[in-house]
Design an enzyme around this catalytic site. Sequence first.
Site, PDB file in Angstrom:
ATOM      1  N   HIS A  13       0.863  -1.196   0.000  1.00 24.27           N
ATOM      2  CA  HIS A  13       0.000   0.000   0.000  1.00 24.27           C
ATOM      3  C   HIS A  13       0.894   1.239   0.000  1.00 24.27           C
ATOM      4  O   HIS A  13       1.465   1.602   1.030  1.00 24.27           O
ATOM      5  CB  HIS A  13      -0.898   0.022   1.250  1.00 24.27           C
ATOM      6  CG  HIS A  13      -1.829   1.201   1.294  1.00 24.27           C
ATOM      7  ND1 HIS A  13      -3.192   1.058   1.450  1.00 24.27           N
ATOM      8  CD2 HIS A  13      -1.612   2.537   1.213  1.00 24.27           C
ATOM      9  CE1 HIS A  13      -3.755   2.254   1.459  1.00 24.27           C
ATOM     10  NE2 HIS A  13      -2.807   3.175   1.315  1.00 24.27           N
ATOM     11  N   HIS A  15       1.477   5.408  -1.817  1.00 23.59           N
ATOM     12  CA  HIS A  15       1.085   6.513  -2.685  1.00 23.59           C
ATOM     13  C   HIS A  15       2.341   7.020  -3.386  1.00 23.59           C
ATOM     14  O   HIS A  15       3.268   7.491  -2.720  1.00 23.59           O
ATOM     15  CB  HIS A  15       0.458   7.643  -1.868  1.00 23.59           C
ATOM     16  CG  HIS A  15      -0.767   7.200  -1.144  1.00 23.59           C
ATOM     17  ND1 HIS A  15      -2.029   7.355  -1.667  1.00 23.59           N
ATOM     18  CD2 HIS A  15      -0.926   6.551   0.039  1.00 23.59           C
ATOM     19  CE1 HIS A  15      -2.918   6.844  -0.822  1.00 23.59           C
ATOM     20  NE2 HIS A  15      -2.276   6.342   0.220  1.00 23.59           N
ATOM     21  N   LYS A  99      -9.655  -0.161  -5.221  1.00 26.53           N
ATOM     22  CA  LYS A  99      -9.641   0.535  -3.928  1.00 26.53           C
ATOM     23  C   LYS A  99     -10.981   1.210  -3.656  1.00 26.53           C
ATOM     24  O   LYS A  99     -11.488   1.966  -4.496  1.00 26.53           O
ATOM     25  CB  LYS A  99      -8.531   1.597  -3.937  1.00 26.53           C
ATOM     26  CG  LYS A  99      -8.410   2.415  -2.663  1.00 26.53           C
ATOM     27  CD  LYS A  99      -7.871   1.605  -1.496  1.00 26.53           C
ATOM     28  CE  LYS A  99      -7.943   2.362  -0.181  1.00 26.53           C
ATOM     29  NZ  LYS A  99      -6.818   3.253   0.043  1.00 26.53           N
ATOM     30  N   HIS A 136     -10.381   1.544   2.518  1.00 29.99           N
ATOM     31  CA  HIS A 136     -10.045   2.553   3.523  1.00 29.99           C
ATOM     32  C   HIS A 136     -11.162   2.434   4.551  1.00 29.99           C
ATOM     33  O   HIS A 136     -12.292   2.862   4.297  1.00 29.99           O
ATOM     34  CB  HIS A 136      -9.981   3.958   2.916  1.00 29.99           C
ATOM     35  CG  HIS A 136      -9.609   4.990   3.936  1.00 29.99           C
ATOM     36  ND1 HIS A 136      -8.378   5.597   3.961  1.00 29.99           N
ATOM     37  CD2 HIS A 136     -10.284   5.468   5.004  1.00 29.99           C
ATOM     38  CE1 HIS A 136      -8.316   6.418   5.003  1.00 29.99           C
ATOM     39  NE2 HIS A 136      -9.458   6.349   5.653  1.00 29.99           N
ATOM     40  N   HIS A 174      -4.145  -0.248   6.150  1.00 25.78           N
ATOM     41  CA  HIS A 174      -3.584   0.549   7.247  1.00 25.78           C
ATOM     42  C   HIS A 174      -4.442   0.493   8.510  1.00 25.78           C
ATOM     43  O   HIS A 174      -4.989   1.507   8.949  1.00 25.78           O
ATOM     44  CB  HIS A 174      -3.321   2.004   6.820  1.00 25.78           C
ATOM     45  CG  HIS A 174      -4.392   2.647   5.961  1.00 25.78           C
ATOM     46  ND1 HIS A 174      -5.704   2.725   6.353  1.00 25.78           N
ATOM     47  CD2 HIS A 174      -4.329   3.239   4.751  1.00 25.78           C
ATOM     48  CE1 HIS A 174      -6.392   3.339   5.407  1.00 25.78           C
ATOM     49  NE2 HIS A 174      -5.578   3.653   4.430  1.00 25.78           N
ATOM     50  N   ASP A 247       1.653   2.818   3.483  1.00 21.53           N
ATOM     51  CA  ASP A 247       0.826   4.016   3.314  1.00 21.53           C
ATOM     52  C   ASP A 247       1.695   5.268   3.271  1.00 21.53           C
ATOM     53  O   ASP A 247       1.272   6.354   3.703  1.00 21.53           O
ATOM     54  CB  ASP A 247      -0.244   4.145   4.405  1.00 21.53           C
ATOM     55  CG  ASP A 247      -1.350   5.114   4.001  1.00 21.53           C
ATOM     56  OD1 ASP A 247      -1.488   5.398   2.805  1.00 21.53           O
ATOM     57  OD2 ASP A 247      -2.065   5.603   4.898  1.00 21.53           O
TER      58      ASP A 247
END
Length: 346
Positions: A13, A15, A99, A136, A174, A247
């Site tokens: 995971h 970004h 996602k 999420h 997360h 994350d």
Amino acid sequence: MNELIIRQPDDWHVHLRDGDMLAAAAPFTARQCGRAIVMPNLVPPVVTVDEAHAYRQRILAAVPAETGFEPLMTLYLTEQTTVAELARAAENPYIHAVKLYPAGATTNSDRGVRDPLAIDPLLAELARTGLPLLVHGEVVDPQVDIFDREARFIEQVLVPIRQRFPELRIVMEHITTEDAVAFIRTQEDGVGATITAHHLLYNRNAMLVGGIRPHYYCLPVLKRERHRQALLTAATSGDPRFFMGTDSAPHTQGAKESSCGCAGAFTAYAALELYAEAFDQVGKLNMLEAFTSVNGPNFYGLPLNESRVRLTRHPQSVPDYFEVGAAERLIPLRAGETLSWQAVRL
Ligand code: DOR
Ligand code: ZN
């Protein structure tokens, strides 16, 4: 233990962003990780197979080719996503998950799903194809306290989705609470969870005691110590349902150090070192490899990385910042402090 050699990790995971930030951030992940599940919350988000393809090319162009890094692409689920697009994604060799952002839950989630219980045809298609749903896990109801949003999501959203679609493969991303750890432990095959290094190392005091420290602000927000302890126990247990997902979420210095700062901690520059520190705290370095390099690929049905990384107990200082393009800065978590471990690829 002052040295250990483990299989190369993957980040399940992360970004990586786009443009100058992609160029600044992605090489860190590529140097350390064989693969990474790349979040699709760009502006605009990555919603189609074609957009994911184009983004994959931009990522490959931004990382050193000799790393052999493999970006594992994801689609951003919207209320307009079609069953046909998910079927196409499931057939595509570069797309590994979809996602689900509850709309308004976090950075660039406004095109997410307002009611995750109102997208049954999409969830049915994911269940049919085996493409995992990454969630999420926070409700967005303004009445719900921000520290309770994860626990509430489990009751209100995850449990009903599990009942309706027992075949659906789910990763709760997360996780930050003992409630999430307990939920995951009760689930059969097909449900996993990622845990960040920052949630293993810090509780909410790190963010709020002695001044407000924006680089510790992320979502889901850091919780109290009891929850950190539950996460550490889960991550270091060897339980195959828990695996590494940093994350790591880079923002420019200005976007973080602001009267309304963005959520996200940049940890990819030293992900493995930070996880090693957390595992070392509880004397469980022997369980690190399962968490960073074995459980994730097994969940996703991918081969384990064959190359190895050496971790040495060796203090190294963290830079105050990294450059982003010509004019911006990216402040890493622990800027100006020291890391206890050093990771070198073999
Ligand atoms: O802290 C976070 N940052 N949490 C998220 O869910 C999104 C991420 C980001 O994209 O900045
Ligand atoms: Zn994220």
